[in-house]
Motif scaffolding. Sequence first.
Motif, PDB file in Angstrom:
ATOM      1  N   THR A   1       0.837  -1.197   0.000  1.00 42.12           N
ATOM      2  CA  THR A   1       0.000   0.000   0.000  1.00 42.12           C
ATOM      3  C   THR A   1       0.871   1.247   0.000  1.00 42.12           C
ATOM      4  OG1 THR A   1      -1.672  -1.218   1.285  1.00 42.12           O
ATOM      5  CG2 THR A   1      -1.897   1.189   1.152  1.00 42.12           C
ATOM      6  N   ASP A   2       0.947   1.910  -1.132  1.00 40.74           N
ATOM      7  CA  ASP A   2       1.734   3.135  -1.268  1.00 40.74           C
ATOM      8  C   ASP A   2       3.156   2.977  -0.734  1.00 40.74           C
ATOM      9  OD1 ASP A   2      -0.091   4.741  -2.609  1.00 40.74           O
ATOM     10  OD2 ASP A   2      -1.030   5.448  -0.759  1.00 40.74           O
ATOM     11  N   VAL A   3       3.778   1.875  -1.063  1.00 36.74           N
ATOM     12  CA  VAL A   3       5.148   1.616  -0.619  1.00 36.74           C
ATOM     13  C   VAL A   3       6.099   2.491  -1.439  1.00 36.74           C
ATOM     14  CG1 VAL A   3       6.947  -0.113  -0.341  1.00 36.74           C
ATOM     15  CG2 VAL A   3       4.547  -0.741   0.017  1.00 36.74           C
ATOM     16  N   LEU A   4       6.934   3.252  -0.764  1.00 34.12           N
ATOM     17  CA  LEU A   4       7.880   4.144  -1.437  1.00 34.12           C
ATOM     18  C   LEU A   4       9.078   3.339  -1.933  1.00 34.12           C
ATOM     19  CD1 LEU A   4       8.258   7.190  -2.057  1.00 34.12           C
ATOM     20  CD2 LEU A   4       9.641   7.324   0.034  1.00 34.12           C
ATOM     21  N   VAL A   5       9.372   3.462  -3.227  1.00 28.97           N
ATOM     22  CA  VAL A   5      10.456   2.695  -3.846  1.00 28.97           C
ATOM     23  C   VAL A   5      11.373   3.653  -4.593  1.00 28.97           C
ATOM     24  CG1 VAL A   5      11.047   0.823  -5.421  1.00 28.97           C
ATOM     25  CG2 VAL A   5       8.892   0.743  -4.146  1.00 28.97           C
ATOM     26  N   PRO A   6      12.652   3.723  -4.235  1.00 26.02           N
ATOM     27  CA  PRO A   6      13.569   4.579  -4.997  1.00 26.02           C
ATOM     28  C   PRO A   6      13.906   3.950  -6.339  1.00 26.02           C
ATOM     29  CG  PRO A   6      14.764   3.381  -3.305  1.00 26.02           C
ATOM     30  CD  PRO A   6      13.306   3.080  -3.085  1.00 26.02           C
ATOM     31  N   GLU A   7      14.298   4.759  -7.281  1.00 28.93           N
ATOM     32  CA  GLU A   7      14.655   4.272  -8.605  1.00 28.93           C
ATOM     33  C   GLU A   7      15.734   3.195  -8.529  1.00 28.93           C
ATOM     34  OE1 GLU A   7      14.808   3.653 -12.584  1.00 28.93           O
ATOM     35  OE2 GLU A   7      13.371   5.018 -11.607  1.00 28.93           O
ATOM     36  N   SER A   8      16.653   3.334  -7.563  1.00 30.37           N
ATOM     37  CA  SER A   8      17.759   2.383  -7.442  1.00 30.37           C
ATOM     38  C   SER A   8      17.310   0.991  -7.026  1.00 30.37           C
ATOM     39  CB  SER A   8      18.781   2.906  -6.423  1.00 30.37           C
ATOM     40  OG  SER A   8      18.178   3.060  -5.144  1.00 30.37           O
ATOM     41  N   ALA A   9      16.071   0.857  -6.515  1.00 28.26           N
ATOM     42  CA  ALA A   9      15.563  -0.443  -6.083  1.00 28.26           C
ATOM     43  C   ALA A   9      14.647  -1.074  -7.116  1.00 28.26           C
ATOM     44  CB  ALA A   9      14.822  -0.295  -4.750  1.00 28.26           C
ATOM     45  N   ILE A  10      14.643  -0.540  -8.334  1.00 31.22           N
ATOM     46  CA  ILE A  10      13.840  -1.095  -9.415  1.00 31.22           C
ATOM     47  C   ILE A  10      14.775  -1.804 -10.389  1.00 31.22           C
ATOM     48  CG2 ILE A  10      12.248  -0.595 -11.304  1.00 31.22           C
ATOM     49  CD1 ILE A  10      11.451   1.941  -9.746  1.00 31.22           C
ATOM     50  N   ILE A  11      14.498  -3.080 -10.629  1.00 32.53           N
ATOM     51  CA  ILE A  11      15.345  -3.871 -11.515  1.00 32.53           C
ATOM     52  C   ILE A  11      14.546  -4.217 -12.764  1.00 32.53           C
ATOM     53  CG2 ILE A  11      16.773  -5.926 -11.731  1.00 32.53           C
ATOM     54  CD1 ILE A  11      16.960  -6.048  -8.716  1.00 32.53           C
ATOM     55  N   ARG A  12      15.137  -3.937 -13.897  1.00 36.67           N
ATOM     56  CA  ARG A  12      14.481  -4.231 -15.177  1.00 36.67           C
ATOM     57  C   ARG A  12      15.208  -5.396 -15.846  1.00 36.67           C
ATOM     58  NH1 ARG A  12      13.999   1.120 -13.983  1.00 36.67           N
ATOM     59  NH2 ARG A  12      11.927   2.055 -14.374  1.00 36.67           N
ATOM     60  N   PHE A  13      14.826  -6.593 -15.425  1.00 38.48           N
ATOM     61  CA  PHE A  13      15.428  -7.790 -15.994  1.00 38.48           C
ATOM     62  C   PHE A  13      14.912  -8.010 -17.417  1.00 38.48           C
ATOM     63  CE2 PHE A  13      15.564  -9.137 -11.403  1.00 38.48           C
ATOM     64  CZ  PHE A  13      16.943  -9.228 -11.301  1.00 38.48           C
ATOM     65  N   PRO A  14      15.738  -8.617 -18.265  1.00 42.47           N
ATOM     66  CA  PRO A  14      15.239  -8.999 -19.600  1.00 42.47           C
ATOM     67  C   PRO A  14      14.074  -9.974 -19.459  1.00 42.47           C
ATOM     68  CG  PRO A  14      17.629  -9.192 -19.472  1.00 42.47           C
ATOM     69  CD  PRO A  14      17.156  -8.967 -18.070  1.00 42.47           C
ATOM     70  N   ARG A  15      13.072  -9.842 -20.305  1.00 40.64           N
ATOM     71  CA  ARG A  15      11.908 -10.712 -20.250  1.00 40.64           C
ATOM     72  C   ARG A  15      11.591 -11.259 -21.639  1.00 40.64           C
ATOM     73  NH1 ARG A  15       8.942 -10.967 -15.875  1.00 40.64           N
ATOM     74  NH2 ARG A  15       7.091 -11.599 -17.044  1.00 40.64           N
ATOM     75  N   GLN A  16      10.963 -12.411 -21.627  1.00 38.68           N
ATOM     76  CA  GLN A  16      10.516 -13.067 -22.854  1.00 38.68           C
ATOM     77  C   GLN A  16      11.664 -13.499 -23.753  1.00 38.68           C
ATOM     78  OE1 GLN A  16       7.451 -13.859 -22.690  1.00 38.68           O
ATOM     79  NE2 GLN A  16       7.048 -12.517 -20.962  1.00 38.68           N
ATOM     80  N   GLU A  17      12.870 -13.569 -23.202  1.00 37.96           N
ATOM     81  CA  GLU A  17      14.001 -14.070 -23.967  1.00 37.96           C
ATOM     82  C   GLU A  17      14.409 -15.430 -23.405  1.00 37.96           C
ATOM     83  OE1 GLU A  17      17.142 -11.249 -23.783  1.00 37.96           O
ATOM     84  OE2 GLU A  17      15.929  -9.589 -24.531  1.00 37.96           O
ATOM     85  N   PRO A  18      14.867 -16.361 -24.251  1.00 41.95           N
ATOM     86  CA  PRO A  18      15.339 -17.646 -23.742  1.00 41.95           C
ATOM     87  C   PRO A  18      16.423 -17.443 -22.683  1.00 41.95           C
ATOM     88  CG  PRO A  18      15.119 -17.728 -26.118  1.00 41.95           C
ATOM     89  CD  PRO A  18      14.899 -16.290 -25.722  1.00 41.95           C
ATOM     90  N   THR A  19      16.319 -18.168 -21.599  1.00 44.52           N
ATOM     91  CA  THR A  19      17.211 -17.974 -20.465  1.00 44.52           C
ATOM     92  C   THR A  19      17.355 -19.277 -19.688  1.00 44.52           C
ATOM     93  OG1 THR A  19      17.461 -16.839 -18.324  1.00 44.52           O
ATOM     94  CG2 THR A  19      15.228 -17.175 -19.128  1.00 44.52           C
ATOM     95  N   PRO A  20      18.516 -19.502 -19.074  1.00 44.37           N
ATOM     96  CA  PRO A  20      18.656 -20.678 -18.212  1.00 44.37           C
ATOM     97  C   PRO A  20      17.962 -20.511 -16.869  1.00 44.37           C
ATOM     98  CG  PRO A  20      20.685 -19.399 -18.213  1.00 44.37           C
ATOM     99  CD  PRO A  20      19.787 -18.772 -19.239  1.00 44.37           C
ATOM    100  N   LEU A  21      17.466 -19.312 -16.570  1.00 40.16           N
ATOM    101  CA  LEU A  21      16.874 -19.062 -15.259  1.00 40.16           C
ATOM    102  C   LEU A  21      15.610 -19.890 -15.029  1.00 40.16           C
ATOM    103  CD1 LEU A  21      17.123 -17.349 -12.678  1.00 40.16           C
ATOM    104  CD2 LEU A  21      15.547 -15.720 -13.736  1.00 40.16           C
ATOM    105  N   VAL A  22      14.811 -20.098 -16.084  1.00 38.83           N
ATOM    106  CA  VAL A  22      13.595 -20.892 -15.937  1.00 38.83           C
ATOM    107  C   VAL A  22      13.941 -22.314 -15.506  1.00 38.83           C
ATOM    108  CG1 VAL A  22      11.524 -21.727 -17.102  1.00 38.83           C
ATOM    109  CG2 VAL A  22      12.441 -19.467 -17.660  1.00 38.83           C
TER     110      VAL A  22
END
Length: 432
Positions: free
Chosen positions: A237-258
């Motif tokens: 609920t209205d949690v304050l998040v700084p830009e530095s705590a936002i991670i934009r991981f690659p998505r929809q690309e083949p990856t060993p992570l799955v």
Amino acid sequence: MITDTAVFSSDVAPRRTVPERAAPASARASDLGALRARFSALFQRIADTAAEREHTRTLAYAPILWLKDSGFTALRVPPQWGGSGVSIPVFFELFQELAAADSNVAQILRPHFGFIDRLLIDRDEVTQAQWLPLAGQGAIFGNATTETGLGAVGQLQTTLEPDPEQAGQWRLNGRKFYSTGTLYADWVTVVARSTGTEKEDETVHAVVATDQEGVERLDDWHGFGQRLTGSGTTVLTDVLVPESAIIRFPRQEPTPLVAYFQLVHLATLAGIAQAVQRDAVAYVQARKRVFSHGSAALPKDDPLVQHIVGELASTAYIAQLVVRDVATHLQSIADQRQAGLEVPLATLDALELRTAQAQAAVVEPVLRAATRLFDVGGSTALEESRRLDRHWRNARALASHNPVIYKARSVGDILLNEAEPVYYWHVGTKGS
């Protein structure tokens, strides 16, 4: 459904703090034998108290604290950030042993180790330097990804919007379920839809402290298996998040992570198979009563009982080999990436196929073994204080997370039609 937390909670969560400790020299050992010796007493301590925790529904705060203090939770963190930097195969050998001790505890840590390896796989050095030192010091990372309800497939209801009054700050709002491990975590990674920018909406990970204002964790997981994993609701609920705590991981690309995340499930199932074998042997060896139409004076000498125990041990053996095989291939890909080589798409596709086959091969035998366990004795095996039923319930819960029928179908489609592997999937409703 929100369940009254007072019904379930039999323990009070301590404040999440990162322990001040320096990793001992042995923490940097990569030799599996040395690591097994280092953790064997701890795993035994966890195993000795597992049935009682399950029986009384005592949340696993104590085992998680023991694992943090021992350095187990930092095994995959590279040494320069305070961890042991063990290989993927070595880690999963140890993880199976933890799962054999208590599969609830292993499942609690799935998001934590997944977050660490996500950082290692995506190789963003700035992001690694921000979060991996915390994991190296003992911080635990939880998960808030999935949403319930009738939302459309692939459409997140949880949003991350720019704070109108503070530049560089965002506000996080939403409700998540299946928040595995978050009750025990210091930080939680929240998957959200970033809105309100000049760009199109994008899916991001916001990493927030679990004791931060606006973060509420509910112990309302109501499944019959994995009851102690804290896989319930996280309210934001209205949690304050700084830009530095936002991670934009690659998505929809083949990856060993799955494959990595699926391997954690497979390793936990393999650990359950080992626990089934262990508990069957201990039960039969201690048992004196026999049936009048049995085949021996003691249960341990009965050839039918021996046959069942042999089957249980064989299932545990095969499950362990499957985990080792997938872990070895994951490590090969990790080595290529570490060397700066581009991993061919065919190699990633082959890993995903192998992992899907592994799941289809392991799930049913482990579930069957957890049922056959009860054929080695009489009604005393049903005593609630033993909680032998937890092995089947926990395995069934794990098998239901990523339904094996779809994995087997995917394997068939790949082999018959050269279809592409299914790396990503979502849950929701589809329009007509």
